[in-house]
Design a protein around this motif. Structure first.
Motif, short mmCIF file in Angstrom:
data_model
loop_
_atom_site.label_atom_id
_atom_site.label_comp_id
_atom_site.label_asym_id
_atom_site.label_seq_id
_atom_site.Cartn_x
_atom_site.Cartn_y
_atom_site.Cartn_z
N PRO A 177 59.74 32.59 35.81
CA PRO A 177 59.40 33.65 36.76
C PRO A 177 57.90 33.82 36.91
O PRO A 177 57.41 34.28 37.93
CB PRO A 177 60.02 34.92 36.14
CG PRO A 177 60.26 34.59 34.71
CD PRO A 177 60.42 33.11 34.61
N VAL A 178 57.18 33.45 35.86
CA VAL A 178 55.73 33.59 35.89
C VAL A 178 55.12 32.22 35.56
O VAL A 178 55.32 31.70 34.47
CB VAL A 178 55.29 34.63 34.84
CG1 VAL A 178 53.79 34.64 34.69
CG2 VAL A 178 55.78 36.02 35.23
N GLY A 179 54.38 31.66 36.52
CA GLY A 179 53.83 30.33 36.32
C GLY A 179 52.42 30.35 35.76
O GLY A 179 51.89 31.42 35.42
N PRO A 180 51.77 29.18 35.70
CA PRO A 180 50.43 29.09 35.12
C PRO A 180 49.35 29.74 35.96
O PRO A 180 48.25 29.98 35.48
CB PRO A 180 50.19 27.57 35.03
CG PRO A 180 51.14 26.96 35.98
CD PRO A 180 52.31 27.86 36.07
N PHE A 187 47.71 25.78 41.36
CA PHE A 187 48.49 25.29 40.22
C PHE A 187 49.96 25.26 40.63
O PHE A 187 50.43 26.14 41.34
CB PHE A 187 48.35 26.21 38.99
CG PHE A 187 46.95 26.32 38.45
CD1 PHE A 187 46.58 27.43 37.71
CD2 PHE A 187 46.00 25.34 38.66
CE1 PHE A 187 45.30 27.56 37.18
CE2 PHE A 187 44.72 25.44 38.15
CZ PHE A 187 44.37 26.56 37.40
N LEU A 231 41.08 41.14 39.21
CA LEU A 231 40.56 42.35 38.54
C LEU A 231 39.06 42.23 38.34
O LEU A 231 38.33 43.21 38.46
CB LEU A 231 41.22 42.49 37.16
CG LEU A 231 42.52 43.27 37.10
CD1 LEU A 231 43.15 43.16 35.72
CD2 LEU A 231 42.32 44.74 37.46
N MET A 232 38.61 41.02 38.03
CA MET A 232 37.19 40.82 37.78
C MET A 232 36.38 41.09 39.05
O MET A 232 35.32 41.72 39.00
CB MET A 232 36.94 39.38 37.31
CG MET A 232 35.60 39.19 36.64
SD MET A 232 35.53 37.74 35.61
CE MET A 232 35.30 36.48 36.82
N VAL A 284 43.71 38.20 36.48
CA VAL A 284 42.44 38.50 35.79
C VAL A 284 41.25 38.30 36.72
O VAL A 284 40.33 39.11 36.75
CB VAL A 284 42.31 37.62 34.52
CG1 VAL A 284 40.94 37.77 33.89
CG2 VAL A 284 43.38 37.99 33.50
N SER A 285 41.28 37.21 37.52
CA SER A 285 40.12 36.96 38.41
C SER A 285 40.06 38.02 39.51
O SER A 285 38.96 38.47 39.88
CB SER A 285 40.17 35.55 39.00
OG SER A 285 41.40 35.32 39.61
N ILE A 287 37.95 31.05 41.07
CA ILE A 287 39.06 30.85 40.12
C ILE A 287 40.38 31.29 40.74
O ILE A 287 41.42 30.65 40.56
CB ILE A 287 38.77 31.58 38.79
CG1 ILE A 287 37.63 30.88 38.06
CG2 ILE A 287 40.01 31.62 37.89
CD1 ILE A 287 37.10 31.65 36.86
N PHE A 318 48.52 34.61 35.49
CA PHE A 318 47.52 35.30 34.68
C PHE A 318 46.09 35.07 35.20
O PHE A 318 45.33 36.02 35.35
CB PHE A 318 47.66 34.86 33.22
CG PHE A 318 47.29 35.92 32.21
CD1 PHE A 318 46.42 35.63 31.18
CD2 PHE A 318 47.82 37.20 32.29
CE1 PHE A 318 46.07 36.60 30.25
CE2 PHE A 318 47.47 38.17 31.36
CZ PHE A 318 46.59 37.86 30.34
N PRO A 319 45.69 33.81 35.48
CA PRO A 319 44.33 33.62 36.00
C PRO A 319 44.09 34.39 37.29
O PRO A 319 43.00 34.94 37.49
CB PRO A 319 44.25 32.10 36.26
CG PRO A 319 45.30 31.51 35.40
CD PRO A 319 46.37 32.53 35.28
#
Lengths: 503, 148
Positions: B35-38, B28, B48-49, B45-46, B21, B41-42
């Motif tokens: 300033p923050v694109g799509p 993307f 961190l996972m 989070v990925s 991911i 966040f993924p």
């Protein structure tokens, strides 16, 4: 007092509302009474049916199921000593013991009365504090909502599984699942793998039913399929005397208030509320040594707290759009199905809906009491159905329900896959409630974070220069500190116990 | 299989998914006005996972829990998954059919009942399936206007 003077009560006195309250109560009692199922599964299975209802009827139906399911769980806790719902586990300690002493009806009477009092106090407090809370929340903006979402995730990951690392991983999986679909800000397809069916994101109903109902069927198949939870059901009169009521009236009141306050904290749910109430009742009792031996307060405390926490969980759900519990997360799904966004503005945009939910839940609580009195012995009889019939029926109804929600066979695959994966993860002590809450909170957190950073030009100062944001950050750190200290304390106790055993 | 081994395997697959991911999210497009694109966040989070999977693997290694992980009646569970898969394939290909659904539910009830006689199992599974389908027809098609 808008909920009394500015509410059109004729909206509530319709055949549709009457039928959903009766059906929701009976259904909640029945599903709650079956060990291993619980309010979350009960609500998830019913979610597809709410598409064709009015928004008010849909939410009242699910909230009533939630409330009745919490009492329903105590039926099997008391009659067979197996908790019907996770929040009825504390009830087993004294409820099952009292039943074995030949007083199952009295035990159920303490439980049902506690459910009535807890539910009623919870709804009254819900009516009184929701509107003022939403007046504060109207000042909330993207930074506050993002931080509240994070607070919810911290609470649920710390409390929901015995393995904190796996709880956190479950939260992260839930967040990733929430990112599937079109990015609202840019229209970019994220993690859809070219599937048209995933453009709108992971289907909520299919995911929930798969994770809870289908996975639970696999768990039930792991037991002896011809097992019946109850083989012999005698007549059970659910009743306590006035004197017995007076003996626990303070416990009912204290536990109800505790239940509401704990239910308000996102992610905690009724399990935590019932245990807190039980341990508090024991701590403050004149006879703590009687707990676990059929002590009435040992039933009164958890049962009033878990029903009060239902209303408590609806406070942040309705006023902030932040689910107070996994079951409330599914109820948010019902709001979304009807195109309604819960949050601070709902009191201005849809006041009649909100007040209708409050009053509907109050009537549902009363219906739970009277129908519970009449049907408890019948529900106990339902426990004589063998597991193999229950598991086949649940799987079948789950598939029909998933399809009925959007008439899309792709969702059946999602439900089956989610069920298989959730079954395996549950066996390995990952936390499904954490995953669900993260799935619901994910879009709120991401949108809040991205909008906040867009407003501040990429600077994170926006999170530490707003008063409400600072308060929420302090709460997050306080929760992390409390959870860390609790884990260290329980580790130290485990080490001391080992040392004592070796000596 | 032991609980520890099963945990390692699950953490491996979850971490692998996290890495995949992270890489996919890196592709993307990022519009310049945000300033923050799509992908932001993924990727967070990925990443961190993956880190949490490593930490969890270490704590699992240090734990003394050596119990074995048992899945009782695993054959019944696998059979259920196969039957359900076939049912969904038939449903997807030919549309919903009360006859196919009846057979599916009756088959499940029949194979799950391991103690009654063959005759009793047949009667219970057919009778229960008939009752359920009548209820489904009344509740979903007539009351809720769901078109299957």
């Amino acid at each position: 007092m808008d909920f009394i003077f500015n509410f059109d009560f004729t909206e509530l006195f319709t055949l549709e509302i009457f039928l959903v309250i009766i059906f929701g109560t009976l259904y909640g009692l029945f599903i709650g009474a079956i060990p291993g199922l619980g309010s979350v599964i009960a609500i998830a299975l019913l979610l597809p049916l709410t598409y064709t209802m009015s928004p008010l009827a849909a939410i009242i139906l699910l909230a009533t199921v939630y409330m009745a399911g919490e009492y329903g769980g105590s039926i099997s806790s008391i009659v067979i000593g197996v908790p019907g719902t996770p929040s009825a586990t504390a009830t087993v300690l004294d409820g099952a013991t009292m039943a074995k002493q030949g007083k199952p009806g009295t035990a159920l009477g303490y439980s049902l009365t506690g459910a009535l009092i807890g539910g009623t106090i919870g709804v009254i407090l819900l009516m009184l504090i929701s509107s003022p809370l939403s007046s504060i929340a109207i000042n909330f903006s993207d930074p506050e909502f993002a931080l509240l979402g994070i607070l919810g995730l911290v609470c649920v990951s710390g409390l929901s599984s015995k393995d904190i690392n796996k709880s956190i991983i479950s939260v992260l999986i839930g967040l990733l699942l929430s990112m599937v679909g079109l990015d609202l800000a840019t229209g970019e397809q994220r993690l859809t793998f070219g599937s048209f069916n995933l453009m709108d994101g992971m289907p909520l109903v299919a995911l929930l039913i798969g994770m809870f109902a289908v996975a639970e069927v696999f768990t039930m198949l792991g037991t002896d399929s011809n097992t019946r939870f109850v083989t012999d059901v005698k007549e059970i009169k659910t009743k306590i005397t006035w004197k017995q009521f007076l003996g626990v009236r303070i416990t009912y009141l204290k536990s109800s208030i505790l239940g509401v306050l704990l239910g308000v904290l996102p992610g905690l749910g009724s399990s935590a509320a019932s245990w807190f109430a039980y341990t508090e009742a024991r701590r403050t009792s004149k006879n703590p040594e009687n707990f676990g031996k059929g002590e009435p307060a040992g039933i009164a405390a958890p049962e009033s707290a878990n029903n009060a926490s239902v209303a408590g969980a609806l406070v942040p759900t309705i006023t902030l759009g932040i689910p107070g519990s996994p079951a409330a997360a599914i109820i948010i799904g019902a709001f979304m199905i009807h195109g309604i966004t819960p949050g601070p503005a709902i009191f201005e945009e849809q006041p009649n809906l909100v007040y209708g939910i409050f009053w509907g839940l109050l009537f549902g609580t009363l219906a739970m009491y009277f129908l519970g009195k009449m049907t408890t012995s019948i529900m106990a009889r339902m426990l004589t159905l063998p597991i193999y019939i229950l598991s086949a029926l649940i799987l079948y109804i789950a598939l029909i329900g998933v399809y009925a929600s959007q008439t899309n066979t792709f969702h059946l695959w999602i439900a089956l896959l989610a069920g298989v994966i959730a079954f395996i993860l549950k066996k390995l002590d990952f936390s499904l409630p954490s995953m669900v809450l993260a799935f619901v909170l994910g879009p709120i957190i991401e949108e809040g974070l991205r909008n906040s950073l867009a407003m501040s030009g990429g600077s994170v100062d926006i999170f530490v220069t707003r008063p409400y944001s600072i308060i929420i950050i302090i709460l997050i750190f306080a929760m992390i500190t409390t959870l860390t200290m609790q884990k260290l304390k329980s580790k130290r106790s485990a080490v001391n116990r080992n040392d004592n055993r070796q000596q | 299989m032991t609980y520890k081994l099963a945990t390692y395997i699950s953490l491996f697959f979850i971490a692998l998914a996290g890495v995949a991911i992270f890489i996919i999210a890196g592709q993307f497009s990022s519009p310049s006005r945000h300033p923050v694109g799509p992908s932001f966040f993924p990727q967070i989070v990925s990443a961190l996972m993956v880190v949490m999977c490593i930490i969890s693997a270490i704590t699992t290694y240090r734990s003394t829990n050596n119990e074995s992980l048992e899945i009782p009646n695993i054959k019944l569970i696998i059979l259920t998954i196969i039957f359900t898969t076939l049912y969904i394939i038939v449903w997807e290909t030919f549309g919903f059919s009360y006859i196919v659904s009846f057979i599916f539910l009756a088959a499940l009830l029949f194979i799950y009942d391991t103690q009654n006689t063959m005759k009793k199992r047949l009667i219970i599974s057919i009778a229960t399936s008939v009752i359920m389908h009548i209820l489904v027809y009344i509740v979903f098609e007539r009351l809720l206007n769901v078109v299957f």
